[in-house]
Scaffold this motif. Sequence first.
Motif, PDB file in Angstrom:
ATOM      1  N   VAL A  53       0.816  -1.205   0.000  1.00  0.00           N
ATOM      2  CA  VAL A  53       0.000   0.000   0.000  1.00  0.00           C
ATOM      3  C   VAL A  53       0.856   1.265   0.000  1.00  0.00           C
ATOM      4  O   VAL A  53       0.335   2.374  -0.140  1.00  0.00           O
ATOM      5  CB  VAL A  53      -0.946   0.015   1.216  1.00  0.00           C
ATOM      6  CG1 VAL A  53      -1.951  -1.119   1.114  1.00  0.00           C
ATOM      7  CG2 VAL A  53      -0.170  -0.077   2.522  1.00  0.00           C
ATOM      8  N   MET A  54       2.183   1.099   0.196  1.00  0.00           N
ATOM      9  CA  MET A  54       3.103   2.236   0.131  1.00  0.00           C
ATOM     10  C   MET A  54       4.506   1.719  -0.177  1.00  0.00           C
ATOM     11  O   MET A  54       4.780   0.517  -0.045  1.00  0.00           O
ATOM     12  CB  MET A  54       3.093   3.026   1.445  1.00  0.00           C
ATOM     13  CG  MET A  54       3.478   2.234   2.680  1.00  0.00           C
ATOM     14  SD  MET A  54       3.469   3.253   4.186  1.00  0.00           S
ATOM     15  CE  MET A  54       1.772   3.747   4.279  1.00  0.00           C
ATOM     16  N   LEU A  90       7.073   3.341   3.984  1.00  0.00           N
ATOM     17  CA  LEU A  90       6.795   2.414   5.079  1.00  0.00           C
ATOM     18  C   LEU A  90       7.764   2.629   6.239  1.00  0.00           C
ATOM     19  O   LEU A  90       7.380   2.626   7.402  1.00  0.00           O
ATOM     20  CB  LEU A  90       6.882   0.975   4.563  1.00  0.00           C
ATOM     21  CG  LEU A  90       6.607  -0.135   5.582  1.00  0.00           C
ATOM     22  CD1 LEU A  90       5.203   0.002   6.154  1.00  0.00           C
ATOM     23  CD2 LEU A  90       6.793  -1.500   4.944  1.00  0.00           C
ATOM     24  N   ALA A  91       9.041   2.832   5.888  1.00  0.00           N
ATOM     25  CA  ALA A  91      10.051   3.055   6.930  1.00  0.00           C
ATOM     26  C   ALA A  91       9.776   4.337   7.703  1.00  0.00           C
ATOM     27  O   ALA A  91      10.011   4.420   8.913  1.00  0.00           O
ATOM     28  CB  ALA A  91      11.433   3.095   6.297  1.00  0.00           C
ATOM     29  N   ARG A  92       9.274   5.346   6.998  1.00  0.00           N
ATOM     30  CA  ARG A  92       9.005   6.630   7.652  1.00  0.00           C
ATOM     31  C   ARG A  92       7.694   6.624   8.441  1.00  0.00           C
ATOM     32  O   ARG A  92       7.494   7.449   9.330  1.00  0.00           O
ATOM     33  CB  ARG A  92       8.939   7.742   6.598  1.00  0.00           C
ATOM     34  CG  ARG A  92      10.294   8.029   5.938  1.00  0.00           C
ATOM     35  CD  ARG A  92      10.109   9.033   4.806  1.00  0.00           C
ATOM     36  NE  ARG A  92      11.391   9.411   4.214  1.00  0.00           N
ATOM     37  CZ  ARG A  92      11.499  10.178   3.119  1.00  0.00           C
ATOM     38  NH1 ARG A  92      10.402  10.649   2.529  1.00  0.00           N
ATOM     39  NH2 ARG A  92      12.694  10.480   2.639  1.00  0.00           N
ATOM     40  N   GLY A 113       4.958   2.111  10.890  1.00  0.00           N
ATOM     41  CA  GLY A 113       4.103   0.916  10.949  1.00  0.00           C
ATOM     42  C   GLY A 113       2.657   1.250  11.233  1.00  0.00           C
ATOM     43  O   GLY A 113       2.204   2.374  11.060  1.00  0.00           O
ATOM     44  N   GLY A 114       1.913   0.263  11.688  1.00  0.00           N
ATOM     45  CA  GLY A 114       0.489   0.440  11.939  1.00  0.00           C
ATOM     46  C   GLY A 114      -0.334  -0.405  10.988  1.00  0.00           C
ATOM     47  O   GLY A 114       0.144  -0.905   9.954  1.00  0.00           O
ATOM     48  N   LYS A 115      -1.617  -0.569  11.310  1.00  0.00           N
ATOM     49  CA  LYS A 115      -2.508  -1.438  10.543  1.00  0.00           C
ATOM     50  C   LYS A 115      -2.577  -1.040   9.074  1.00  0.00           C
ATOM     51  O   LYS A 115      -2.545  -1.893   8.192  1.00  0.00           O
ATOM     52  CB  LYS A 115      -3.916  -1.384  11.158  1.00  0.00           C
ATOM     53  CG  LYS A 115      -4.967  -2.112  10.331  1.00  0.00           C
ATOM     54  CD  LYS A 115      -6.363  -1.851  10.853  1.00  0.00           C
ATOM     55  CE  LYS A 115      -7.411  -2.427   9.914  1.00  0.00           C
ATOM     56  NZ  LYS A 115      -8.792  -2.126  10.376  1.00  0.00           N
ATOM     57  N   ARG A 116      -2.652   0.256   8.803  1.00  0.00           N
ATOM     58  CA  ARG A 116      -2.880   0.693   7.425  1.00  0.00           C
ATOM     59  C   ARG A 116      -1.626   0.649   6.556  1.00  0.00           C
ATOM     60  O   ARG A 116      -1.669   1.005   5.385  1.00  0.00           O
ATOM     61  CB  ARG A 116      -3.484   2.103   7.422  1.00  0.00           C
ATOM     62  CG  ARG A 116      -4.818   2.121   8.131  1.00  0.00           C
ATOM     63  CD  ARG A 116      -5.613   3.381   7.877  1.00  0.00           C
ATOM     64  NE  ARG A 116      -6.856   3.346   8.618  1.00  0.00           N
ATOM     65  CZ  ARG A 116      -7.951   2.668   8.246  1.00  0.00           C
ATOM     66  NH1 ARG A 116      -7.950   2.000   7.118  1.00  0.00           N
ATOM     67  NH2 ARG A 116      -9.037   2.670   8.993  1.00  0.00           N
ATOM     68  N   THR A 117      -0.531   0.226   7.115  1.00  0.00           N
ATOM     69  CA  THR A 117       0.680   0.045   6.309  1.00  0.00           C
ATOM     70  C   THR A 117       0.841  -1.414   5.869  1.00  0.00           C
ATOM     71  O   THR A 117       1.715  -1.728   5.065  1.00  0.00           O
ATOM     72  CB  THR A 117       1.926   0.460   7.110  1.00  0.00           C
ATOM     73  OG1 THR A 117       2.103  -0.424   8.219  1.00  0.00           O
ATOM     74  CG2 THR A 117       1.780   1.889   7.621  1.00  0.00           C
ATOM     75  N   VAL A 118      -0.011  -2.299   6.407  1.00  0.00           N
ATOM     76  CA  VAL A 118       0.047  -3.721   6.061  1.00  0.00           C
ATOM     77  C   VAL A 118      -0.453  -3.905   4.631  1.00  0.00           C
ATOM     78  O   VAL A 118      -1.438  -3.283   4.228  1.00  0.00           O
ATOM     79  CB  VAL A 118      -0.811  -4.549   7.041  1.00  0.00           C
ATOM     80  CG1 VAL A 118      -0.829  -6.025   6.644  1.00  0.00           C
ATOM     81  CG2 VAL A 118      -0.290  -4.379   8.457  1.00  0.00           C
ATOM     82  N   PRO A 119       0.198  -4.750   3.829  1.00  0.00           N
ATOM     83  CA  PRO A 119      -0.215  -4.938   2.432  1.00  0.00           C
ATOM     84  C   PRO A 119      -1.657  -5.442   2.312  1.00  0.00           C
ATOM     85  O   PRO A 119      -2.195  -6.079   3.220  1.00  0.00           O
ATOM     86  CB  PRO A 119       0.775  -5.987   1.903  1.00  0.00           C
ATOM     87  CG  PRO A 119       1.951  -5.879   2.796  1.00  0.00           C
ATOM     88  CD  PRO A 119       1.416  -5.516   4.144  1.00  0.00           C
ATOM     89  N   ASN A 120      -2.262  -5.171   1.156  1.00  0.00           N
ATOM     90  CA  ASN A 120      -3.587  -5.698   0.853  1.00  0.00           C
ATOM     91  C   ASN A 120      -3.462  -7.150   0.403  1.00  0.00           C
ATOM     92  O   ASN A 120      -2.523  -7.523  -0.299  1.00  0.00           O
ATOM     93  CB  ASN A 120      -4.256  -4.883  -0.252  1.00  0.00           C
ATOM     94  CG  ASN A 120      -4.617  -3.489   0.212  1.00  0.00           C
ATOM     95  OD1 ASN A 120      -4.915  -3.265   1.380  1.00  0.00           O
ATOM     96  ND2 ASN A 120      -4.588  -2.527  -0.712  1.00  0.00           N
TER      97      ASN A 120
END
Length: 625
Positions: free
Chosen positions: A539-540, A545-547, A550-557
């Motif tokens: 998703v990014m 992603l490194a910046r 993390g968090g739920k919305r950074t997890v791939p689809n």
Amino acid sequence: MIEEKVATKEEKVSPLKLNMAQYFVVALLVILAGGLWRLQVVNAEGYRTQAEQNRVRKVPIMAPRGKIFDREGRLLVDNYASVSCYLLREPARDWSIELPMIAQGLHMTVEQIESVVRKYQFAPKYQPIPLKQDISPDEIAFIEAHRNELPELETLDEQRRLYPKGGFAAHLIGYVGEISENDLNREKYAFYQAGDVVGKSGVEATYDAVLRGTDGARDVIVDSRGHEVGQLGQQDPVPGQDLRLAVDLDLQVAAEKAMEGKSGAMVAIDPHTGEVLAMVSRPTYDPNQFAVRLSKEYWNQILKDPDHPMMNKAIQAQLAPGSTFKIIMSYAGLEEGVAQDMHVNCSGGGTFFGHFFGCDLHHGAVNIHNAIPLSCDTFYYTLAERLQIDTIAKYAASLGIGQKTGIDLPDEVSGTMPSTAWKLKNFHDKWYAGEVISVGIGQGAVQASPVQLARALSGIASGGSLRRPHVLLDGQLPAQYQKAIYDIYPGSGDKQVPLQPENWQIITDAMAETLNTGTAATAHLEGIDFIGKTGTAQVMSHLALARSGGGKRTVPNSWFVGMTPRRNPDIVVAVLWENGNGGWNSAKLAAQVVNTFVEKQRRKARNLLSSADVQKQKGNSLQNP
């Protein structure tokens, strides 16, 4: 004598004055005659109508909306009896002075009533205003108790929509609501009036003209105070037509359970016909909240939800398809004669156009037969480099990627399939060769919806035969009406794309290995020829992603498209689980629906065999009494 002559001369009227007086009288008579002509001849019909309106009141009788059933005749959407309060604007009565009393009895504020009335200020005076819908028993009692003081209040019996609880199939079915001012300005609603209830989304919107029926009316006689004293006649309403959807309730239940608590979508289609067997979008909303009066609290709640519960993600989510796109890449590579003899040594990635592109694993020697079940990025980077973007775009477009499918639901998205022409048109820039590498694994500018991927991949598994998805069971509407629906929702429709039999076999056999030894082995169904392809889409970028921290919305689809059996499948299921991580997670969700479908088919087959045995036994008993 001289004095008498002078007096006579002064008393005599001049001819000029006399003529002016005569002309004035004639002009006055002409004006009066003209006025009588207008009143008695020219405008006679208009004044006669106004006179009738002073003594005859037209009370509407609302037509019940058609019910909605699943493919086997099981009820999905019903109606329930309701009472609404209407305001009658009698020309001879000033009802505004009664507003405080009306507001108190209907549990409304004066400002709310005035707001409703302003909305109908340009409507004909004889048209009742829907003041409050679905009123309570105590509000009905208030109106009945004040008939003499408030003759302008009228109660009408209506049928209102009753949808399944919990937002079940909400995005597929849709909801109804009062027509908006913007809708009234559209050609589609040219014959509608303010206050009409219309379909706002889903099946309710697409087939609104079929479902809504035709309202009737009662012509009642009223006295000078607006009290009803008799009835002249009645035009009965015509109920709306019931509709049967292609949806299978059993599969819909399985899909709803699989997607519970997740964000994303699932769609199941019969590839032979294009019939939509199930469709789920999560999170969902409660259409019953829209059927009467929508509260500001509920509206604000769903508007602020970052997971967009009002969006039908099955047809409106435009996201990178990830590795599910590798099936389309395989189709293009095989049909171009490039992929058959291509061998790649995967050591965890490869360098292309001066940049290193990674792969999840060190797959070693890879060819077309194991590239699909292993989902080797390195193989498809290499294939994309050899095919180049316009060749990939040609085959993807032939399968409907970057185009609407034409499904009979409103607001379908087209997705995106990049090409050199696409980039020049949209960004006024040339296509750089290195951009094709990301496209090869379904990333970059590629965007698709679940329904697009379901149609495209099942088309490949069906030997190149693609069908237009549709939610209405065939044969219920006249051919002309059905054609009009297709004209309203254009798309790539039914089509046949070239696919060599040997290539068809290679792809479908490799998709079967995905569920046996490949990336979706954990979703394997014993005794079922279940095939498919997983997809994990970032998703990014890695830098973002490194910046992000993390968090739920950074997890791939998480994507998966699966079907059974492997060639000419009877069902295809596409799953999008937003931020669901690996595609194998979505494969497990699809497996639940596929298992439900196969078990149901087997039960039907057993029942048919049992029925045949019973008939055979009956026949034997007749022959051998």
